[in-house]
Design a protein around this motif. Structure first.
Motif, PDB file in Angstrom:
ATOM      1  N   LEU A  76       0.835  -1.205   0.000  1.00  0.00           N
ATOM      2  CA  LEU A  76       0.000   0.000   0.000  1.00  0.00           C
ATOM      3  C   LEU A  76       0.871   1.257   0.000  1.00  0.00           C
ATOM      4  O   LEU A  76       0.624   2.196  -0.771  1.00  0.00           O
ATOM      5  CB  LEU A  76      -0.944  -0.007   1.204  1.00  0.00           C
ATOM      6  CG  LEU A  76      -1.852   1.202   1.316  1.00  0.00           C
ATOM      7  CD1 LEU A  76      -2.840   1.213   0.158  1.00  0.00           C
ATOM      8  CD2 LEU A  76      -2.564   1.206   2.641  1.00  0.00           C
ATOM      9  N   LEU A  77       1.893   1.286   0.849  1.00  0.00           N
ATOM     10  CA  LEU A  77       2.784   2.452   0.889  1.00  0.00           C
ATOM     11  C   LEU A  77       3.545   2.609  -0.426  1.00  0.00           C
ATOM     12  O   LEU A  77       3.772   3.733  -0.889  1.00  0.00           O
ATOM     13  CB  LEU A  77       3.755   2.330   2.061  1.00  0.00           C
ATOM     14  CG  LEU A  77       3.124   2.485   3.450  1.00  0.00           C
ATOM     15  CD1 LEU A  77       4.166   2.243   4.520  1.00  0.00           C
ATOM     16  CD2 LEU A  77       2.481   3.838   3.610  1.00  0.00           C
ATOM     17  N   PHE A  78       3.963   1.505  -1.026  1.00  0.00           N
ATOM     18  CA  PHE A  78       4.644   1.560  -2.319  1.00  0.00           C
ATOM     19  C   PHE A  78       3.715   2.140  -3.393  1.00  0.00           C
ATOM     20  O   PHE A  78       4.126   2.986  -4.190  1.00  0.00           O
ATOM     21  CB  PHE A  78       5.125   0.152  -2.719  1.00  0.00           C
ATOM     22  CG  PHE A  78       5.778   0.117  -4.071  1.00  0.00           C
ATOM     23  CD1 PHE A  78       7.047   0.627  -4.256  1.00  0.00           C
ATOM     24  CD2 PHE A  78       5.104  -0.411  -5.166  1.00  0.00           C
ATOM     25  CE1 PHE A  78       7.657   0.598  -5.499  1.00  0.00           C
ATOM     26  CE2 PHE A  78       5.696  -0.440  -6.410  1.00  0.00           C
ATOM     27  CZ  PHE A  78       6.971   0.057  -6.576  1.00  0.00           C
ATOM     28  N   LEU A  79       2.459   1.705  -3.409  1.00  0.00           N
ATOM     29  CA  LEU A  79       1.494   2.223  -4.393  1.00  0.00           C
ATOM     30  C   LEU A  79       1.208   3.710  -4.160  1.00  0.00           C
ATOM     31  O   LEU A  79       1.098   4.481  -5.118  1.00  0.00           O
ATOM     32  CB  LEU A  79       0.201   1.412  -4.345  1.00  0.00           C
ATOM     33  CG  LEU A  79       0.303  -0.020  -4.877  1.00  0.00           C
ATOM     34  CD1 LEU A  79      -1.019  -0.760  -4.684  1.00  0.00           C
ATOM     35  CD2 LEU A  79       0.715  -0.020  -6.329  1.00  0.00           C
ATOM     36  N   VAL A  80       1.110   4.127  -2.910  1.00  0.00           N
ATOM     37  CA  VAL A  80       0.902   5.548  -2.605  1.00  0.00           C
ATOM     38  C   VAL A  80       2.092   6.364  -3.098  1.00  0.00           C
ATOM     39  O   VAL A  80       1.931   7.449  -3.673  1.00  0.00           O
ATOM     40  CB  VAL A  80       0.669   5.748  -1.085  1.00  0.00           C
ATOM     41  CG1 VAL A  80       0.755   7.206  -0.700  1.00  0.00           C
ATOM     42  CG2 VAL A  80      -0.676   5.165  -0.675  1.00  0.00           C
ATOM     43  N   VAL A 121       1.861   6.606  -6.930  1.00  0.00           N
ATOM     44  CA  VAL A 121       0.804   7.543  -7.330  1.00  0.00           C
ATOM     45  C   VAL A 121       1.245   8.978  -7.079  1.00  0.00           C
ATOM     46  O   VAL A 121       1.042   9.867  -7.917  1.00  0.00           O
ATOM     47  CB  VAL A 121      -0.515   7.212  -6.594  1.00  0.00           C
ATOM     48  CG1 VAL A 121      -1.533   8.325  -6.764  1.00  0.00           C
ATOM     49  CG2 VAL A 121      -1.084   5.894  -7.075  1.00  0.00           C
ATOM     50  N   LEU A 122       1.875   9.231  -5.935  1.00  0.00           N
ATOM     51  CA  LEU A 122       2.367  10.565  -5.624  1.00  0.00           C
ATOM     52  C   LEU A 122       3.421  11.003  -6.637  1.00  0.00           C
ATOM     53  O   LEU A 122       3.408  12.149  -7.115  1.00  0.00           O
ATOM     54  CB  LEU A 122       2.943  10.587  -4.208  1.00  0.00           C
ATOM     55  CG  LEU A 122       3.437  11.934  -3.691  1.00  0.00           C
ATOM     56  CD1 LEU A 122       2.269  12.912  -3.578  1.00  0.00           C
ATOM     57  CD2 LEU A 122       4.128  11.774  -2.361  1.00  0.00           C
ATOM     58  N   ALA A 123       4.318  10.106  -6.993  1.00  0.00           N
ATOM     59  CA  ALA A 123       5.371  10.435  -7.966  1.00  0.00           C
ATOM     60  C   ALA A 123       4.767  10.717  -9.341  1.00  0.00           C
ATOM     61  O   ALA A 123       5.192  11.654 -10.037  1.00  0.00           O
ATOM     62  CB  ALA A 123       6.387   9.308  -8.047  1.00  0.00           C
ATOM     63  N   VAL A 124       3.787   9.934  -9.758  1.00  0.00           N
ATOM     64  CA  VAL A 124       3.150  10.155 -11.059  1.00  0.00           C
ATOM     65  C   VAL A 124       2.431  11.504 -11.071  1.00  0.00           C
ATOM     66  O   VAL A 124       2.538  12.279 -12.033  1.00  0.00           O
ATOM     67  CB  VAL A 124       2.187   8.991 -11.402  1.00  0.00           C
ATOM     68  CG1 VAL A 124       1.309   9.340 -12.585  1.00  0.00           C
ATOM     69  CG2 VAL A 124       2.964   7.721 -11.665  1.00  0.00           C
ATOM     70  N   CYS A 125       1.710  11.804  -9.997  1.00  0.00           N
ATOM     71  CA  CYS A 125       1.012  13.103  -9.917  1.00  0.00           C
ATOM     72  C   CYS A 125       2.008  14.261  -9.946  1.00  0.00           C
ATOM     73  O   CYS A 125       1.789  15.273 -10.617  1.00  0.00           O
ATOM     74  CB  CYS A 125       0.164  13.165  -8.654  1.00  0.00           C
ATOM     75  SG  CYS A 125      -1.269  12.089  -8.703  1.00  0.00           S
ATOM     76  N   ALA A 126       3.118  14.130  -9.211  1.00  0.00           N
ATOM     77  CA  ALA A 126       4.143  15.179  -9.194  1.00  0.00           C
ATOM     78  C   ALA A 126       4.784  15.347 -10.560  1.00  0.00           C
ATOM     79  O   ALA A 126       5.032  16.468 -11.012  1.00  0.00           O
ATOM     80  CB  ALA A 126       5.196  14.860  -8.139  1.00  0.00           C
ATOM     81  N   LEU A 127       5.043  14.246 -11.235  1.00  0.00           N
ATOM     82  CA  LEU A 127       5.663  14.317 -12.563  1.00  0.00           C
ATOM     83  C   LEU A 127       4.719  14.973 -13.568  1.00  0.00           C
ATOM     84  O   LEU A 127       5.141  15.827 -14.358  1.00  0.00           O
ATOM     85  CB  LEU A 127       6.057  12.920 -13.024  1.00  0.00           C
ATOM     86  CG  LEU A 127       7.001  12.829 -14.211  1.00  0.00           C
ATOM     87  CD1 LEU A 127       8.290  13.570 -13.918  1.00  0.00           C
ATOM     88  CD2 LEU A 127       7.290  11.390 -14.544  1.00  0.00           C
TER      89      LEU A 127
END
Length: 139
Positions: free
Chosen positions: A7-11, A14-20
């Motif tokens: 779950l933490l890895f997926l979060v 997702v955070l990295a994709v949104c930031a990118l």
């Protein structure tokens, strides 16, 4: 415990994709501190830290947004440049000049139509009115 790590890895992903996506779609004046390519590399190589750094320090905070974005000094590149319209149809001065030009062209066209109508009416009157006995013929 493994589910928590997943779950933490997926979060983090997702955070990295949104930031990118946010970094790559930001306008030039909204990016602070480092160039866009450096931010993208930081986000890619250090997903968690890079993403958090991008959202806190890399992008210009939106007006009225609360949070840590308020601690950074004002005076970004976007604020230093005078506001100008992005396109001619957003410029009120340009729109006013277009309206004035169209109004002048309409008035000129209307004036020519009136002149043409008067000329035609005069021609019709001359044709329809037979010469009277005391009138001289037109030369």
């Amino acid at each position: 415990m493994a589910r928590l790590y997943i779950l933490l890895f997926l979060v983090q992903i997702v955070l990295a994709v949104c930031a990118l996506i946010s970094c790559l779609s930001a306008e030039e004046g909204q990016i602070r501190v480092l160039p866009r390519i450096v931010w993208a590399l930081i986000i890619l190589f250090f997903p968690l830290v890079g993403s958090i750094a991008w959202f806190l320090a890399g992008r210009e905070p939106k007006p009225g947004a609360a949070g840590l974005g308020k601690i950074w000094p004002a005076g970004s590149a976007a604020e230093r440049q005078p506001r100008r319209p992005l396109a001619p149809d957003d410029d009120p001065e340009f729109l006013r000049s277009v309206q004035d030009r169209a109004k002048q062209q309409d008035e000129e066209l209307f004036r020519r139509w009136e002149e043409d109508l008067r000329r035609r009416e005069d021609d019709l009157r001359r044709r329809d009115d037979p010469p009277r006995e005391g009138d001289r013929p037109e030369v």
